[in-house]
Design an enzyme around this catalytic site. Structure first.
Site, PDB file in Angstrom:
ATOM      1  N   HIS A 299     -17.783  18.511  -8.136  1.00 26.05           N
ATOM      2  CA  HIS A 299     -19.007  17.792  -8.498  1.00 26.05           C
ATOM      3  C   HIS A 299     -20.195  18.403  -7.749  1.00 26.05           C
ATOM      4  O   HIS A 299     -20.061  18.842  -6.605  1.00 26.05           O
ATOM      5  CB  HIS A 299     -18.907  16.311  -8.123  1.00 26.05           C
ATOM      6  CG  HIS A 299     -17.788  15.585  -8.794  1.00 26.05           C
ATOM      7  ND1 HIS A 299     -16.532  15.464  -8.229  1.00 26.05           N
ATOM      8  CD2 HIS A 299     -17.725  14.945  -9.983  1.00 26.05           C
ATOM      9  CE1 HIS A 299     -15.749  14.770  -9.044  1.00 26.05           C
ATOM     10  NE2 HIS A 299     -16.450  14.445 -10.118  1.00 26.05           N
TER      11      HIS A 299
ATOM     12  N   ASP B 231     -16.669  21.664  -3.915  1.00 22.34           N
ATOM     13  CA  ASP B 231     -16.241  20.478  -4.645  1.00 22.34           C
ATOM     14  C   ASP B 231     -16.554  20.668  -6.128  1.00 22.34           C
ATOM     15  O   ASP B 231     -17.476  21.401  -6.502  1.00 22.34           O
ATOM     16  CB  ASP B 231     -17.003  19.266  -4.100  1.00 22.34           C
ATOM     17  CG  ASP B 231     -16.455  17.935  -4.584  1.00 22.34           C
ATOM     18  OD1 ASP B 231     -15.720  17.291  -3.830  1.00 22.34           O
ATOM     19  OD2 ASP B 231     -16.781  17.535  -5.723  1.00 22.34           O
TER      20      ASP B 231
ATOM     21  N   TYR C 258      -8.434  14.328  -5.416  1.00 18.41           N
ATOM     22  CA  TYR C 258      -7.838  13.056  -5.797  1.00 18.41           C
ATOM     23  C   TYR C 258      -6.424  13.187  -6.350  1.00 18.41           C
ATOM     24  O   TYR C 258      -5.816  12.184  -6.704  1.00 18.41           O
ATOM     25  CB  TYR C 258      -8.762  12.347  -6.797  1.00 18.41           C
ATOM     26  CG  TYR C 258     -10.161  12.247  -6.230  1.00 18.41           C
ATOM     27  CD1 TYR C 258     -10.460  11.352  -5.210  1.00 18.41           C
ATOM     28  CD2 TYR C 258     -11.170  13.121  -6.653  1.00 18.41           C
ATOM     29  CE1 TYR C 258     -11.720  11.298  -4.643  1.00 18.41           C
ATOM     30  CE2 TYR C 258     -12.439  13.069  -6.094  1.00 18.41           C
ATOM     31  CZ  TYR C 258     -12.702  12.167  -5.085  1.00 18.41           C
ATOM     32  OH  TYR C 258     -13.946  12.123  -4.515  1.00 18.41           O
TER      33      TYR C 258
ATOM     34  N   ASP D 147     -11.269  -1.548 -10.240  1.00 17.29           N
ATOM     35  CA  ASP D 147     -12.322  -0.625 -10.685  1.00 17.29           C
ATOM     36  C   ASP D 147     -11.666   0.735 -10.928  1.00 17.29           C
ATOM     37  O   ASP D 147     -11.468   1.506  -9.985  1.00 17.29           O
ATOM     38  CB  ASP D 147     -13.429  -0.507  -9.645  1.00 17.29           C
ATOM     39  CG  ASP D 147     -14.608   0.335 -10.131  1.00 17.29           C
ATOM     40  OD1 ASP D 147     -14.428   1.120 -11.083  1.00 17.29           O
ATOM     41  OD2 ASP D 147     -15.705   0.204  -9.562  1.00 17.29           O
TER      42      ASP D 147
ATOM     43  N   HIS E   4     -22.786  13.551  -1.955  1.00 22.14           N
ATOM     44  CA  HIS E   4     -23.627  12.904  -2.963  1.00 22.14           C
ATOM     45  C   HIS E   4     -24.649  11.953  -2.337  1.00 22.14           C
ATOM     46  O   HIS E   4     -25.627  11.572  -2.995  1.00 22.14           O
ATOM     47  CB  HIS E   4     -22.770  12.110  -3.950  1.00 22.14           C
ATOM     48  CG  HIS E   4     -21.793  12.933  -4.717  1.00 22.14           C
ATOM     49  ND1 HIS E   4     -22.159  14.035  -5.460  1.00 22.14           N
ATOM     50  CD2 HIS E   4     -20.432  12.824  -4.842  1.00 22.14           C
ATOM     51  CE1 HIS E   4     -21.079  14.551  -6.021  1.00 22.14           C
ATOM     52  NE2 HIS E   4     -20.022  13.853  -5.652  1.00 22.14           N
TER      53      HIS E   4
ATOM     54  N   ASP F 289     -11.111  18.579  -5.384  1.00 29.38           N
ATOM     55  CA  ASP F 289     -10.998  18.196  -6.781  1.00 29.38           C
ATOM     56  C   ASP F 289     -11.265  19.385  -7.691  1.00 29.38           C
ATOM     57  O   ASP F 289     -11.148  19.288  -8.906  1.00 29.38           O
ATOM     58  CB  ASP F 289     -11.924  17.033  -7.128  1.00 29.38           C
ATOM     59  CG  ASP F 289     -13.319  17.174  -6.537  1.00 29.38           C
ATOM     60  OD1 ASP F 289     -13.646  18.255  -6.039  1.00 29.38           O
ATOM     61  OD2 ASP F 289     -14.080  16.190  -6.590  1.00 29.38           O
TER      62      ASP F 289
END
Length: 559
Positions: A174, A172, A305, A20, A135, A265
Site C-alpha cells: 500500500h 509495503d 497479513y 469488522d 499511513h 503484504d
C-alpha cells in the site's frame, strides 16, 4: 557490531473487539508468529534483543499534533461502544483500550533502533512492531496506523543525531501516503514507495500515489512513487525496480541512514497485495540497501497479513541484516590464443592451487565466498583455469566479471552455462549474449550506471550459482568501487563469490573485499559525478542487443 531486534510483548495487547471483516486481518498473531519463526530458525538468538520503550509525547510531537496525541491518549478510558464509534470516523481503523500504549511502543521501538544504529551499538536491525505506521498523518489515524513510526524515527535522526540525508524505502504493497505528506517539501528525506495502484482503484485510492507526484516546493524530486497497475508482480519486478529506479537515485542522494517501511503484504500469498514475490526476495532487497549509508539500515514492520508469508519474509530480512548470503531467487528473472604457459612458474602454480582450494570449498558449501591473490603474469591463465574448473566441478551457471586486461578465452564453450562480462574493454561489444565487453567507466555515475543498469540485470537474469570477480592487471577500479561491485554480486549467487585480486593491487583491497563478502557494508564511493556521454552511449549500444535474451535489462514504465 551486530543486528538489533526490537520488540515488546505488550504490542500484542490491542485486538479487534467487534465484527469488522476489513480490520480483522491486523491481529496480534502477526507479531507472535513472526517472533516464533525467528526463534525456531535460531535468528533471534543471533540478534541483540532490545525491549521496546514507549515514545514520549514530545517525540510523538515531532510528527503529530498535540490534539491528536491527546485524542488517542483518551481512548484508554473508553468503552467498546465508544471505541467503535470513534474508529468509524477514520478509514480502516479500529481502536482498543491498549491502542495508545501499543502505538507508543511501536514508535519507541523505531526510535530505539535508530539510536542503537547511529551510536554504533549495532550495525543494523529490525523493529518488530504493531500497529504499523506509514499511513498515519499529522492528525489522522488511517489504515491500521496510529503514529507514523518511520516518520518519527526520521525526524528524530535529523534532530538528535544531526543527520542531513535520510532515505525511506517503503516496500509495503500500500502507498505510505502519511510518510509522503510529512516529507513532501523536505529535500533532506528521499521517500521511495512502490505500491499496488491499479490506476487509483486500489486502496487508498489517491491521485497523489501516482508516478507523476514527486514532491513540492524545496522537496520537488524527493518523492518517488512506483505504482503497480496490475497484480502478480514477482521477484524480477522488485529487483528491477531497485536496480533501475531506486538505487541510481539513492547513490546520488548518498543517505546517512536507510529506514525501511517493511511491509510484507507485498509478498506471495498475502490477500491484500496479490503479488508473487517470494520471501527470499526480501533478503536480496535488504542486501542491496546495505551497500548504502555504510550499512546503517533500520527496518520497521508495516503490513503483512498472511502469517506464513509474513514470518518467512521477516526471517529472510533478518538473515540478510545478519550478513547471511541470500538464497537464490526462484522463477524466471523476466520483469513484466591459450595463456596457460604462464602457469609454468612455481609461484603461479602455488597461487592457482589456493584458488582451486577455495573454489572447492565454495562449491561444496564449506564456505560461501573467498578472496585469492593472483600473479600479474598469470592472471588470465588463472582465471581461465578457474572458470573451467568451476564448470566441471558442480557450477551449473558461472558468471565471470573480469575487470581489466582479461579477455575471454577464445575456445571457452558458449553453451549458456557461462556468462563473461569484461569491464575494461576498448569498446562496447557483445560478440554473443553470453559475452559482453564494456570500457571502464571514468566517473562515479558511469560506474554506478554500468553496475546497476548492466552488471546486476545480467546477473539476476542469468541466475548464476557461482560468481568469479577477477581484478586483473591495470584493472582501474578504486577500492570502494571494487568493494561495491563484489557486495552487489553476492545477491544473485546466494553469496557464492570468489574474488581474484591481482597481486599489484593495493594491500587494503583484499581486506575490504573480504569484509564485504562477509556482509559488511562497502566504503563510500565519494562525491558523485555524472556519467560521461561515452558511458551512456555504451549502455545505449548494448541494451537493445542484449534485452531480447536478458529480460531484466528491459526498462519500461508500469502500464
Amino acid at each position: 557490531m551486530g543486528t538489533a531486534l526490537v520488540y515488546h510483548e505488550d504490542m500484542t495487547a490491542a485486538r479487534l473487539l467487534w465484527d469488522d471483516p476489513e480490520c480483522e486481518i491486523e491481529c496480534p498473531e502477526r507479531l507472535t508468529t513472526a517472533l516464533e519463526r525467528l526463534q525456531q530458525q535460531g535468528l533471534e538468538q543471533r540478534c541483540l534483543r532490545l525491549a521496546a520503550r514507549e515514545a514520549s509525547e514530545a517525540e510523538l510531537g515531532l510528527v503529530h499534533s498535540p490534539e491528536y496525541v491527546a485524542l488517542l491518549r483518551g481512548t484508554q478510558a473508553l468503552g467498546t461502544g465508544e471505541l467503535q464509534a470513534l474508529s468509524k470516523q477514520y478509514d480502516a481503523v479500529y481502536l482498543h483500550p491498549s491502542t495508545f500504549h501499543c502505538a507508543r511502543l511501536a514508535a519507541g521501538a523505531a526510535l530505539q533502533l535508530v539510536d542503537a544504529v547511529l551510536t554504533g551499538a549495532v550495525r543494523n536491525g529490525l523493529a518488530l512492531v504493531r500497529p504499523p505506521g506509514h499511513h498515519s498523518q499529522r492528525a489522522t489515524a488511517n489504515g491500521f496506523c496510529m503514529f507514523n513510526n518511520v516518520a518519527i524515527a526520521a525526524k528524530h535522526a535529523q534532530q538528535q543525531h544531526r543527520l542531513c540525508r535520510v532515505l525511506i524505502v517503503d516496500w509495503d504493497v500500500h502507498h505510505g501516503q502519511g510518510i509522503q505528506y510529512i516529507f513532501e517539501d523536505d529535500p533532506s528525506v528521499l521517500y521511495f514507495s512502490w505500491h499496488r495502484y491499479e490506476h487509483g482503484h486500489f486502496w487508498p485510492h489517491l491521485r497523489e500515489s501516482d508516478a507523476d507526484v514527486v514532491g513540492r516546493g524545496r522537496g520537488l524530486g524527493f518523492t518517488v512513487n512506483l505504482p503497480w497497475n496490475q497484480v502478480g508482480m514477482g521477484n524480477a519486478d522488485y529487483v528491477a525496480a531497485f536496480l533501475h529506479v531506486l538505487l541510481p537515485l539513492a547513490f546520488e542522494f548518498d543517505p546517512e541512514l536507510v529506514l525501511v517501511s517493511a511491509g510484507f503484504d507485498s509478498a506471495i500469498g498475502d490477500p491484500e497485495g496479490q503479488m508473487l514475490a517470494t520471501p527470499e526476495c526480501f533478503a536480496h532487497l535488504t542486501q542491496l540497501l546495505q551497500v548504502l549509508a555504510g550499512g546503517r539500515v533500520c527496518a520497521v514492520l508495516e503490513g503483512g497479513y498472511h502469517l506464513e508469508s509474513l514470518s518467512q519474509s521477516v526471517c529472510m530480512t533478518v538473515r540478510a541484516l545478519l550478513g547471511d548470503p541470500a538464497l537464490p531467487l526462484s522463477g524466471p528473472m523476466e520483469p513484466h590464443g591459450r595463456p596457460r604457459e604462464a602457469l609454468a612458474q612455481d609461484e603461479a602454480l602455488t597461487a592457482l592451487g589456493k584458488v582451486l582450494y577455495l573454489l572447492d570449498r565454495i562449491l561444496d558449501g564449506q564456505v560461501s565466498s573467498g578472496v585469492a591473490a593472483t600473479l600479474a603474469s598469470a592472471a588470465a591463465a588463472t582465471l581461465d583455469v578457474a572458470v573451467r574448473y568451476g564448470l566441471s566441478h558442480g557450477a551449473q551457471r558461472l558468471l565471470c566479471v573480469a575487470v581489466g586486461q582479461l579477455d575471454r578465452p577464445p575456445d571457452l564453450t558458449d553453451d549458456g552455462r557461462n556468462l563473461w562480462l569484461n569491464i575494461g574493454g576498448k569498446e562496447a561489444t557483445a560478440p554473443s549474449t553470453f559475452h559482453v565487453s564494456v570500457p571502464l567507466p571514468v566517473t562515479t555515475g558511469g560506474f554506478l550506471s554500468f553496475a546497476l543498469a548492466l552488471v546486476l540485470p545480467l546477473a539476476y537474469s542469468f541466475q548464476p550459482d557461482l560468481v568469479l570477480v577477477a581484478l586483473g592487471p591495470a584493472h582501474g577500479l578504486r577500492d570502494p568501487q571494487a568493494a561495491l561491485l563484489a557486495a552487489l554480486l553476492r545477491g544473485p549467487a546466494g553469496g557464492r563469490v570468489l574474488a581474484l585480486v591481482d597481486e599489484e593491487s593495493t594491500p587494503q583491497l583484499a581486506t575490504v573485499l573480504a569484509s564485504v563478502l562477509n556482509g559488511e557494508a562497502p566504503p563510500s564511493l565519494g562525491p558523485f559525478s555524472m556519467a560521461t556521454p561515452e558511458d551512456a552511449q555504451a549502455l545505449m549500444y548494448l541494451r537493445p542487443r542484449l534485452e531480447p535474451r536478458w529480460k531484466m535489462l528491459q526498462v519500461a514504465a508500469p502500464p
